[in-house]
Design an enzyme around this catalytic site. Structure first.
Site, short mmCIF file in Angstrom:
data_model
loop_
_atom_site.label_atom_id
_atom_site.label_comp_id
_atom_site.label_asym_id
_atom_site.label_seq_id
_atom_site.Cartn_x
_atom_site.Cartn_y
_atom_site.Cartn_z
N MET A 1 -8.74 -13.84 -23.65
CA MET A 1 -9.44 -12.68 -24.20
C MET A 1 -9.90 -12.93 -25.62
SD MET A 1 -7.81 -9.12 -22.83
CE MET A 1 -6.16 -9.39 -23.50
N ASN B 1 -5.10 -10.34 -31.63
CA ASN B 1 -5.12 -10.62 -30.20
C ASN B 1 -4.01 -11.57 -29.77
OD1 ASN B 1 -6.70 -10.96 -27.47
ND2 ASN B 1 -6.35 -13.03 -28.23
N TYR C 1 8.66 -8.02 -23.69
CA TYR C 1 7.22 -7.74 -23.73
C TYR C 1 6.97 -6.25 -23.91
CZ TYR C 1 2.26 -8.18 -22.57
OH TYR C 1 0.89 -8.15 -22.62
N LYS D 1 5.14 -4.38 -27.19
CA LYS D 1 3.88 -3.64 -27.07
C LYS D 1 4.06 -2.16 -27.41
CE LYS D 1 1.31 -7.15 -26.01
NZ LYS D 1 0.31 -7.65 -26.98
N VAL E 1 -5.53 -8.21 -16.51
CA VAL E 1 -6.76 -8.89 -16.92
C VAL E 1 -6.72 -10.32 -16.39
CG1 VAL E 1 -8.24 -9.52 -18.85
CG2 VAL E 1 -6.79 -7.49 -19.01
N THR F 1 -6.80 -13.52 -16.88
CA THR F 1 -6.70 -14.59 -17.89
C THR F 1 -5.53 -15.50 -17.54
OG1 THR F 1 -5.13 -13.49 -19.39
CG2 THR F 1 -7.47 -12.94 -19.64
#
Length: 264
Positions: free
Chosen positions: A23, A93, A157, A161, A190, A192
């Site tokens: 991204m 990012n 994680y 976040k 996403v 990726t």
């Protein structure tokens, strides 16, 4: 009433972390295409994406930086001030994911994920804010996750976040006096490299997405571009969720699908 055809304005200079691939690279390419001088930074170096942007007619400067190291942030921001004179945007990012359940999460994994995903943006905003203030203000976009809005099975994680969501709101209040806006973007699934090797996880997750698919990185970039642009000048401290409806409707979407339409 403003002219609907008026050109969208972006900052002259934007710093994007984790820009070497995924991204981050997509955000950087899109900014370069729009005439922004993109400062691309990555732990592994960002020469390749900078070369790509320049080959396409854009302007880019690469930096090698570990976001967990405050001194490296200071070094990069000092260079940006000296080389470009201003900074109007920051996209935090850079991030890592470890899909481990609670008892499988070691202290080392916990510390590393929190360091990259939460401490990194803290150090970055703290380092960038003075230059953005001196540049007349700007926009910070923190790439969070829907895991920062719901209970996610991976504690490191999810905590990182959720923390980034709160950190963004705190920064928005602190920096408003400097005309610096701070918002968080919350992607769902996403397509990726972060999902590489997780085919079963992805297939099961997509079954809960009302849109029926993962996001293309370009769709997340559109949200980032909006938040960096002059089209979002009264938007700060907000969460922009880009997840195909997973958070808002995923549970009952999956229940209805498994029920086969039998609502009796």
């Amino acid at each position: 009433m403003s002219d609907a055809t008026e050109a969208v304005r972006y900052p002259d200079v934007v710093l994007v972390t984790g820009a070497a691939n995924g991204m981050g690279a997509q955000h950087a390419r899109a900014l370069g295409e729009r005439g922004v001088h993109v400062c691309v930074a990555d732990f592994a170096g960002a020469d390749e994406i900078a070369d790509e942007i320049r080959a396409s007619g854009g302007a880019a400067t690469p930096y090698t930086m570990d976001v967990v190291e405050p001194a490296q942030w200071t070094r990069v921001l000092d260079r940006i001030r000296a080389e470009h004179g201003s900074l109007g945007g920051l996209v935090n990012n850079a991030g890592i994911s470890r899909r481990l359940e609670f008892q499988d999460t070691t202290a080392e994994v916990w510390d590393r994920v929190l360091a990259v995903n939460l401490s990194g943006p803290f150090h970055g905003m703290r380092a960038a804010a003075p230059l953005m203030r001196d540049s007349g203000g700007g926009s910070i976009v923190n790439i969070s996750s829907i895991s920062g809005q719901i209970g996610y099975f991976s504690p490191a994680y999810s905590a990182s976040k959720w923390g980034l969501t709160g950190l963004s709101k705190s920064a928005a209040g602190n920096f408003a006096k400097w005309r610096i806006r701070v918002n968080s973007v919350h992607p769902g699934l996403v397509d990726t490299g972060l999902l590489a090797g997780a085919d079963a996880f992805v297939k099961s997750a997509v079954d809960s997405v009302p849109a029926g698919r993962m996001a293309d990185p370009k769709e997340i970039t559109e949200a980032v571009l909006f938040l960096l642009s002059d089209r979002s000048t009264y938007l700060t401290g907000s969460e922009v969720t880009v997840d195909g409806g997973l958070v808002s409707n995923g549970l009952y979407h999956r229940i209805l699908a498994e029920a086969g339409g039998d609502l009796g």
